[in-house]
Every structure is written in C-alpha cells, then in structure tokens.
Design a protein around this motif. Structure first.
Motif, PDB file in Angstrom:
ATOM      1  N   UNK A 144     -52.129  55.888  40.759  1.00  0.00           N
ATOM      2  CA  UNK A 144     -50.897  56.636  41.019  1.00  0.00           C
ATOM      3  C   UNK A 144     -49.784  55.980  40.218  1.00  0.00           C
ATOM      4  N   UNK A 145     -49.052  56.762  39.451  1.00  0.00           N
ATOM      5  CA  UNK A 145     -47.929  56.259  38.665  1.00  0.00           C
ATOM      6  C   UNK A 145     -46.626  56.717  39.306  1.00  0.00           C
ATOM      7  N   UNK A 146     -45.665  55.806  39.347  1.00  0.00           N
ATOM      8  CA  UNK A 146     -44.377  56.101  39.950  1.00  0.00           C
ATOM      9  C   UNK A 146     -44.391  55.829  41.447  1.00  0.00           C
ATOM     10  N   UNK A 147     -43.229  55.965  42.079  1.00  0.00           N
ATOM     11  CA  UNK A 147     -43.152  55.722  43.519  1.00  0.00           C
ATOM     12  C   UNK A 147     -43.886  56.810  44.292  1.00  0.00           C
ATOM     13  N   UNK A 148     -44.394  56.439  45.453  1.00  0.00           N
ATOM     14  CA  UNK A 148     -44.997  57.422  46.348  1.00  0.00           C
ATOM     15  C   UNK A 148     -44.706  57.024  47.779  1.00  0.00           C
ATOM     16  N   UNK A 149     -44.953  57.951  48.691  1.00  0.00           N
ATOM     17  CA  UNK A 149     -44.832  57.594  50.100  1.00  0.00           C
ATOM     18  C   UNK A 149     -46.003  58.163  50.882  1.00  0.00           C
ATOM     19  N   UNK A 150     -46.217  57.544  52.020  1.00  0.00           N
ATOM     20  CA  UNK A 150     -47.287  57.938  52.933  1.00  0.00           C
ATOM     21  C   UNK A 150     -46.644  58.521  54.170  1.00  0.00           C
ATOM     22  N   UNK A 151     -47.229  59.594  54.665  1.00  0.00           N
ATOM     23  CA  UNK A 151     -46.662  60.322  55.800  1.00  0.00           C
ATOM     24  C   UNK A 151     -47.806  60.885  56.624  1.00  0.00           C
ATOM     25  N   UNK A 152     -47.531  61.213  57.870  1.00  0.00           N
ATOM     26  CA  UNK A 152     -48.551  61.778  58.735  1.00  0.00           C
ATOM     27  C   UNK A 152     -48.757  63.265  58.489  1.00  0.00           C
ATOM     28  N   UNK A 153     -49.821  63.778  59.085  1.00  0.00           N
ATOM     29  CA  UNK A 153     -50.193  65.193  58.978  1.00  0.00           C
ATOM     30  C   UNK A 153     -50.289  65.744  60.395  1.00  0.00           C
ATOM     31  N   UNK A 154     -49.548  66.820  60.682  1.00  0.00           N
ATOM     32  CA  UNK A 154     -49.588  67.377  62.035  1.00  0.00           C
ATOM     33  C   UNK A 154     -50.706  68.397  62.233  1.00  0.00           C
ATOM     34  N   UNK A 155     -51.573  68.536  61.239  1.00  0.00           N
ATOM     35  CA  UNK A 155     -52.729  69.459  61.280  1.00  0.00           C
ATOM     36  C   UNK A 155     -52.331  70.934  61.238  1.00  0.00           C
ATOM     37  N   UNK A 156     -51.052  71.230  61.065  1.00  0.00           N
ATOM     38  CA  UNK A 156     -50.577  72.603  60.909  1.00  0.00           C
ATOM     39  C   UNK A 156     -49.966  72.810  59.533  1.00  0.00           C
ATOM     40  N   UNK A 157     -50.282  71.907  58.601  1.00  0.00           N
ATOM     41  CA  UNK A 157     -49.760  72.029  57.249  1.00  0.00           C
ATOM     42  C   UNK A 157     -48.362  71.488  57.077  1.00  0.00           C
TER      43      UNK A 157
END
Length: 123
Positions: free
Chosen positions: A70-83
């Motif tokens: 992965x190039x550049x900044x990224x973030x991690x986030x949760x998934x509510x299973x509804x998209x």
C-alpha cells in the motif's frame, strides 16, 4: 446519521499507527488518504481504506498487506455488515496497532510496488 464520527486507526508511511476520529463524510475520507479511495477487506473483518492511485501518483510505500504494498497513508475502520463504515472497537484497535506497528523499509525494487492494471475485452 449526519456527521457521524468514526474511530479509525491511521497508518502513515514511516510512522507507527495512531487512533483518530473522523467524520463519516466523503470529503473527510478522501482527505485522510490524499484523494480517491478504495476499500480492501481484511481477513480480520475490518476494512482498509487507501488511495486507489497511490502507486500511480508516486506516493511513498507504506505497508505490505497480503502480496501487495500500500502506498500513501491509509486507515483502518470497522464494517457494520450493511455496507457502511463503523467505529473500531478497543480490541480491534489493539490488534491492528500490533499488526501495523512496525514501519517498513522499502528499496523501491519490490514487485508489489508496480501498479497493477487489468484489461477486459468483449468479443
């Protein structure tokens, strides 16, 4: 919800990850990754949001994820299973912080740094 806040884990090249809150709005998401974004589903059930043109734009290599870099900044986030995005829980923050804790060094010769394109033909 309008202007819902999301608890994320931000990962920048050469730096340890850190917890942050952002608004769940397109402009805020694009600001975090420096432009257009793509979502990568991780085996942990969380989502990685990065710049979809990071390699093409010459962004700095960040972390290896699977067989890609992965190039550049990224973030991690949760998934509510509804998209939709969901805030990360304490346990997810702890697990992901450990997983991405060590900034990586790249030589620039890694195969994962080459942009990938797929072409489809209709015949």
């Amino acid at each position: 919800m309008e202007n819902q806040m999301l608890r994320i884990l931000k990962v920048e090249p050469g730096k340890p990850p850190y917890e942050k809150e952002i608004r769940d709005k397109l402009e805020d998401i694009q600001t975090e990754v420096g432009g257009l974004f793509e979502i990568i589903y991780l085996p942990s059930g969380t989502l990685l949001c990065c710049n979809e043109e990071g390699k093409l734009n010459g962004m700095e290599p960040n972390r290896t994820v699977g067989d890609d870099i992965i190039c550049g900044p990224f973030f991690l986030v949760g998934d509510n299973c509804d998209g939709e995005f969901a805030s990360l829980q304490d346990s997810e923050i702890a697990e992901l912080t450990k997983q991405f804790a060590q900034p990586e060094q790249f030589t620039g010769q890694e195969p994962g740094l080459q942009p990938r394109m797929q072409f489809f033909t209709f015949g």
